[in-house]
Design an enzyme around this catalytic site. Sequence first.
Site, PDB file in Angstrom:
ATOM      1  N   HIS A  10       0.840  -1.214   0.000  1.00 42.51           N
ATOM      2  CA  HIS A  10       0.000   0.000   0.000  1.00 42.51           C
ATOM      3  C   HIS A  10       0.871   1.260   0.000  1.00 42.51           C
ATOM      4  CE1 HIS A  10      -3.299  -2.741   1.317  1.00 42.51           C
ATOM      5  NE2 HIS A  10      -2.302  -3.303   2.002  1.00 42.51           N
ATOM      6  N   LYS A  15      15.916  21.448 -10.674  1.00 45.92           N
ATOM      7  CA  LYS A  15      15.215  20.205 -10.989  1.00 45.92           C
ATOM      8  C   LYS A  15      16.088  19.198 -11.718  1.00 45.92           C
ATOM      9  CE  LYS A  15      11.571  18.980 -10.434  1.00 45.92           C
ATOM     10  NZ  LYS A  15      10.299  19.284 -11.114  1.00 45.92           N
TER      11      LYS A  15
END
Length: 450
Positions: free
Chosen positions: A153, A280
């Site tokens: 999960h 980035k």
Amino acid sequence: MWKGRFQQDPARLSSQYGESISFDWRLHRYDIQGSIAHSKALLAAGILTPAEQAGIESTLGQIGVEIESGAFHFDPALEDIHMNIEAELTRRIGPTGAKLHTARSRNDQVALDLRLYLRAETDAIAALVRGLQKSLAALAADNIEVIIPGYTHLQRAQPVYFAHHLLAYVEMLDRDAGRLADVRKRIDVMPLGSGAIAGSTIVLDRALIARELGFGAITQNSMDAVSDRDFACELLAAIAIAGMHLSRLSEDLILWASAEFGFIVISDAYSTGSSLMPQKKNPDISELTRGKTGRLYGNLISLLTTLKGLPLAYNRDMQEDKEPIFDSVDTIKAALEVNAAMVSEIKVNAARAAEAGNDPMLLATDLADYLVRAGVPFRQAHETIGKLVAHCVSTGAAFTDLDLATLQSLSPAFGSDVFQVLDLRHALDARQAPGAPSLANVKAQLERWR
Ligand code: ARG
């Protein structure tokens, strides 16, 4: 090719709509191989003389060389690769070239070309699958001591060796290779001699053609042979499943490369920057791989849908098989290749991995197992450890901070040896069943893959 029957030339729109040479030119090598094999069967049947067959074979060879070199001019008015090559052959050697299409139709010809093409590509894809397996196994071997949390999960579940996680993908890829080997058997069947639908009154030695082209078997029903594209559906399905595996790998790599996880660093050579944000560094290769998987699924559905309503035998709809087939083959090959290269340059941030993998919470199940070994029923042990977890969550303490008295206040079954259970390496070494991630098991698996 059918001028005898028609009084009018095709309309420009009609031939533009119907041409396939703009994409099926890619089959040229196989079309030429198939035609040479066919000419040998025509020789054996007495339709061609040895000199005629030799002329056909050498001229087809020259045409092939010109196509490879880019010098050959394809004419869209000649519709497809089959007619382009045959027309050029006849232009060069005259009436002998016009004999080549005896006892053959483009229906069995295109089926043959496609099978030859896909047989070669299936082998190429399988080799690339092996290449990615190698890269993953090498990354695993280089980081054999690294422990990370395993997730269910996407929540931290239990500690695993990083290598164990990577070897899960090696297993998936092995099944992909198995599917490719399996579909290859169904591709490797020779359809020529089926003609347009019902064979020919000129009986060719089909086994000879199969031998020439290295096929393992020949088709047994001419109608099936010209209308069957199951082998292509199967291959696109195998490719779609392989794409799904690559997409899941991509997702793991993207997560691991994020600042939040920080387990890996993807090499600059396989990353991109941002035109706006100077800081980035983006995992575009993985994102593209994940994205392209959609195309692979689409191509499979496209082909299945094209085929589903077709009455036997050949229908022109089947020309629509090629673009999805080419696209899936090209896409999976590129994805496998670039991912293998990228994976082999991944660096692991062992400190970040250790920080996450050392979370004592991940050993809650091991604590429950400890109580089970002391005779506590598992459900009861689960509840006891659940309370212990709740205590840790509310106080901010880790299991490893607790003293024996606190533990014993929850269950008298706790003894002083419980702290051993909380040792991470010890916990992993205890996972000894086949398939479980003890270090010895992981090393043995790595050795097996090697
Ligand atoms: N270009 C065609 C295809 O890809 C070749 C077969 C054409 N046959 C025909 N009867 N029109 O399917």
